[in-house]
Design a protein around this motif. Structure first.
Motif, short mmCIF file in Angstrom:
data_model
loop_
_atom_site.label_atom_id
_atom_site.label_comp_id
_atom_site.label_asym_id
_atom_site.label_seq_id
_atom_site.Cartn_x
_atom_site.Cartn_y
_atom_site.Cartn_z
N LEU A 44 1.10 -2.34 -5.20
CA LEU A 44 0.53 -1.32 -4.32
C LEU A 44 -0.21 -0.26 -5.12
O LEU A 44 -1.36 0.10 -4.81
CB LEU A 44 1.65 -0.68 -3.50
N GLN A 45 0.42 0.24 -6.16
CA GLN A 45 -0.20 1.28 -6.98
C GLN A 45 -1.45 0.76 -7.68
O GLN A 45 -2.45 1.47 -7.80
CB GLN A 45 0.81 1.81 -7.99
N SER A 46 -1.40 -0.50 -8.12
CA SER A 46 -2.56 -1.10 -8.77
C SER A 46 -3.73 -1.23 -7.81
O SER A 46 -4.88 -0.94 -8.16
CB SER A 46 -2.20 -2.48 -9.34
N ARG A 47 -3.44 -1.66 -6.57
CA ARG A 47 -4.49 -1.82 -5.57
C ARG A 47 -5.15 -0.48 -5.23
O ARG A 47 -6.37 -0.37 -5.17
CB ARG A 47 -3.90 -2.44 -4.31
N LEU A 48 -4.33 0.54 -5.01
CA LEU A 48 -4.87 1.85 -4.65
C LEU A 48 -5.66 2.46 -5.80
O LEU A 48 -6.73 3.04 -5.60
CB LEU A 48 -3.73 2.78 -4.22
N ALA A 49 -5.13 2.33 -7.02
CA ALA A 49 -5.84 2.86 -8.18
C ALA A 49 -7.15 2.13 -8.41
O ALA A 49 -8.16 2.73 -8.80
CB ALA A 49 -4.95 2.77 -9.43
N TYR A 50 -7.17 0.82 -8.16
CA TYR A 50 -8.38 0.01 -8.29
C TYR A 50 -9.47 0.51 -7.34
O TYR A 50 -10.67 0.45 -7.66
CB TYR A 50 -8.05 -1.45 -7.99
N GLY A 51 -9.07 1.03 -6.19
CA GLY A 51 -10.02 1.57 -5.24
C GLY A 51 -10.34 3.03 -5.46
O GLY A 51 -11.06 3.64 -4.66
N GLY A 52 -9.80 3.61 -6.52
CA GLY A 52 -10.14 4.98 -6.88
C GLY A 52 -9.22 6.05 -6.33
O GLY A 52 -9.49 7.24 -6.49
N VAL A 185 14.33 3.26 -6.56
CA VAL A 185 13.15 2.56 -7.05
C VAL A 185 12.07 3.60 -7.34
O VAL A 185 11.76 4.45 -6.50
CB VAL A 185 12.64 1.53 -6.04
N ASP A 186 11.49 3.53 -8.52
CA ASP A 186 10.52 4.52 -8.96
C ASP A 186 9.34 4.63 -8.01
O ASP A 186 8.71 3.64 -7.67
CB ASP A 186 10.01 4.15 -10.36
N GLY A 187 9.08 5.84 -7.54
CA GLY A 187 7.93 6.10 -6.69
C GLY A 187 8.20 6.06 -5.21
O GLY A 187 7.35 6.44 -4.41
N ILE A 188 9.40 5.61 -4.81
CA ILE A 188 9.72 5.46 -3.38
C ILE A 188 10.50 6.66 -2.86
O ILE A 188 11.44 7.13 -3.50
CB ILE A 188 10.52 4.17 -3.13
N SER A 189 10.09 7.15 -1.70
CA SER A 189 10.87 8.12 -0.94
C SER A 189 11.41 7.37 0.27
O SER A 189 10.64 6.98 1.15
CB SER A 189 9.97 9.30 -0.51
N PHE A 190 12.71 7.14 0.30
CA PHE A 190 13.29 6.25 1.31
C PHE A 190 14.00 7.02 2.41
O PHE A 190 14.74 7.98 2.15
CB PHE A 190 14.28 5.29 0.65
N GLN A 191 13.77 6.58 3.65
CA GLN A 191 14.45 7.16 4.80
C GLN A 191 15.13 6.05 5.58
O GLN A 191 14.48 5.10 6.01
CB GLN A 191 13.46 7.89 5.71
N GLN A 192 16.45 6.18 5.77
CA GLN A 192 17.19 5.21 6.56
C GLN A 192 17.40 5.76 7.96
O GLN A 192 17.71 6.95 8.14
CB GLN A 192 18.54 4.91 5.94
N VAL A 193 17.21 4.91 8.96
CA VAL A 193 17.47 5.29 10.35
C VAL A 193 18.51 4.33 10.91
O VAL A 193 18.76 3.26 10.37
CB VAL A 193 16.18 5.25 11.20
#
Length: 295
Positions: A44-52, A185-193
Motif C-alpha cells: 500500500l505504501q509503495s503504491r501511494l508513494a509511486y503516485g506521489g 503492525v507498523d503504520g496501522i491505527s486499528f479500531q475494533q467494533v
C-alpha cells in the motif's frame, strides 16, 4: 480476471495528490491466506508513494467475528493463539461504572450493563478519533490529546474484554489477542467494533467525515479499501472538497465511482511479492488471516 470486470488503467503511472489517508474495511476485504498485514502495508505504501502521495494514517476497522480468523506467527512459526474454535470466553462481570469516564452504567443485570458499556465505548472511540484529528491540525491541542489518549488506551482493552458477547455474538479471547497484534503492525491505527451489522462501516464513515471536517482546507488523497457501496455518499463529500478518491476494490461499482482504482487481486499479488522477498517487516507485522469458509 473476474467475469464482467471493467478494464482499468493500472498500467499507467498513478497520480495521488497531497497526503493520503487510508480507511480499510477489514470485514469486507480480508488479506489472502499467507499474505500478512505487514506485506499489505508495504504494498500500500509503495503504491501511494509511486503516485506521489505522502502516506499518512492507515485506519483499519474490523469486528470481533473477523478477528476470529486472524492469527500470527512467532519467529518459530507458531501461532499466537487458537482461532475460530467456537469457544466462548469466561467474560468478566461488567463494572458499575465506565472505566473511561467513570459514569454509572445503565442496567440492573450483566447483559444490560454490557450494552451500556458498549454505548460508552462507541462515544469514547469517536471522541478519541476527533481529538486525534484536531491535534494533528492544531499543535496547541496535542497536550490535551495525549491525556485523552492515555485514558482511552488504558480502558480500551478492559472494555473490549468485558463486552465480549453482545446479542449472541462472541468475541473470543484469541480475538482480543488478534486486536492487540493488528494494532502493533507498523503504520496501522486499528479500531475494533462489536459484531453488529454494518458497525465497521458506520465507524469508518464517522471517522472519515470528522477527518474531512478538520482537513477540508488541505485536500489530498483518500484511499478506501472496500467493495461496499455504502461509502458512496461519504466519498462524494470528499470529492466536492477537492479530494482525489482512490479505491482498492474487487467491485465494478466502487471501481467506476473512484477517481482512480486498483483491483483487489492486483493489490494482493503485489503484497504477496513483498511477502516472498521478506520485506513485510518483523514479527509484529506477521499477522495473517484464514479464509472464512475453512473450519
Amino acid at each position: 480476471r473476474a467475469e464482467g470486470r471493467r478494464d482499468s488503467d493500472e498500467t499507467e503511472r498513478p497520480s495521488y495528490p497531497g497526503e493520503a489517508v487510508v480507511f480499510w474495511d477489514l470485514d469486507n476485504k480480508m488479506p489472502a491466506e499467507g499474505v500478512s498485514l505487514g506485506a499489505c502495508m508495504v504494498a500500500l505504501q509503495s503504491r501511494l508513494a509511486y503516485g506521489g502521495a505522502k502516506v499518512g494514517d492507515v485506519n483499519v476497522y474490523a469486528n470481533s467475528r473477523t478477528l476470529e480468523f486472524a492469527y500470527g506467527r512467532t519467529d518459530q512459526g507458531m501461532p499466537f493463539g487458537p482461532v475460530g474454535s467456537g469457544r466462548m470466553p469466561n467474560l468478566p462481570e461488567p463494572p458499575k461504572n465506565c472505566p473511561n469516564c467513570n459514569k454509572p452504567l445503565e442496567g440492573n443485570d450483566a447483559y444490560n450493563r454490557r450494552r451500556s458499556l458498549q454505548q460508552h465505548f462507541e462515544r469514547h472511540r469517536k471522541d478519541f478519533m476527533a481529538a486525534k484529528v484536531k491535534a494533528e491540525s492544531f499543535p496547541s491541542e496535542r497536550a490535551s490529546f495525549m491525556l485523552k489518549e492515555q485514558c482511552y488506551m488504558a480502558s480500551r482493552q478492559e472494555i473490549l474484554m468485558t463486552i465480549g458477547r453482545m446479542q449472541g455474538m462472541s468475541m473470543e479471547e484469541s480475538s482480543a489477542e488478534a486486536s492487540k497484534k493488528i494494532g502493533q503492525v507498523d503504520g496501522i491505527s486499528f479500531q475494533q467494533v462489536v459484531a453488529w451489522n454494518q458497525e465497521a462501516d458506520k465507524a469508518i464513515i464517522d471517522d472519515a467525515l470528522s477527518f474531512l471536517k478538520a482537513k477540508q482546507r488541505n485536500p489530498g488523497t483518500i484511499c478506501l479499501i472496500s467493495d461496499d457501496a455504502d461509502f458512496h455518499e461519504m466519498l462524494g463529500k470528499f470529492k466536492t472538497q477537492g479530494w482525489h478518491v482512490f479505491a482498492i476494490t474487487a467491485g465494478n461499482i466502487m471501481h467506476d465511482f473512484a477517481d482512480s482504482a486498483m483491483w483487489w487481486d492486483v493489490f494482493m499479488s503485489s503484497a504477496a511479492s513483498f511477502e516472498k522477498t521478506g520485506a513485510a517487516g518483523d514479527e509484529t507485522s506477521r499477522v495473517y488471516f484464514r479464509t472464512r469458509n475453512k473450519q
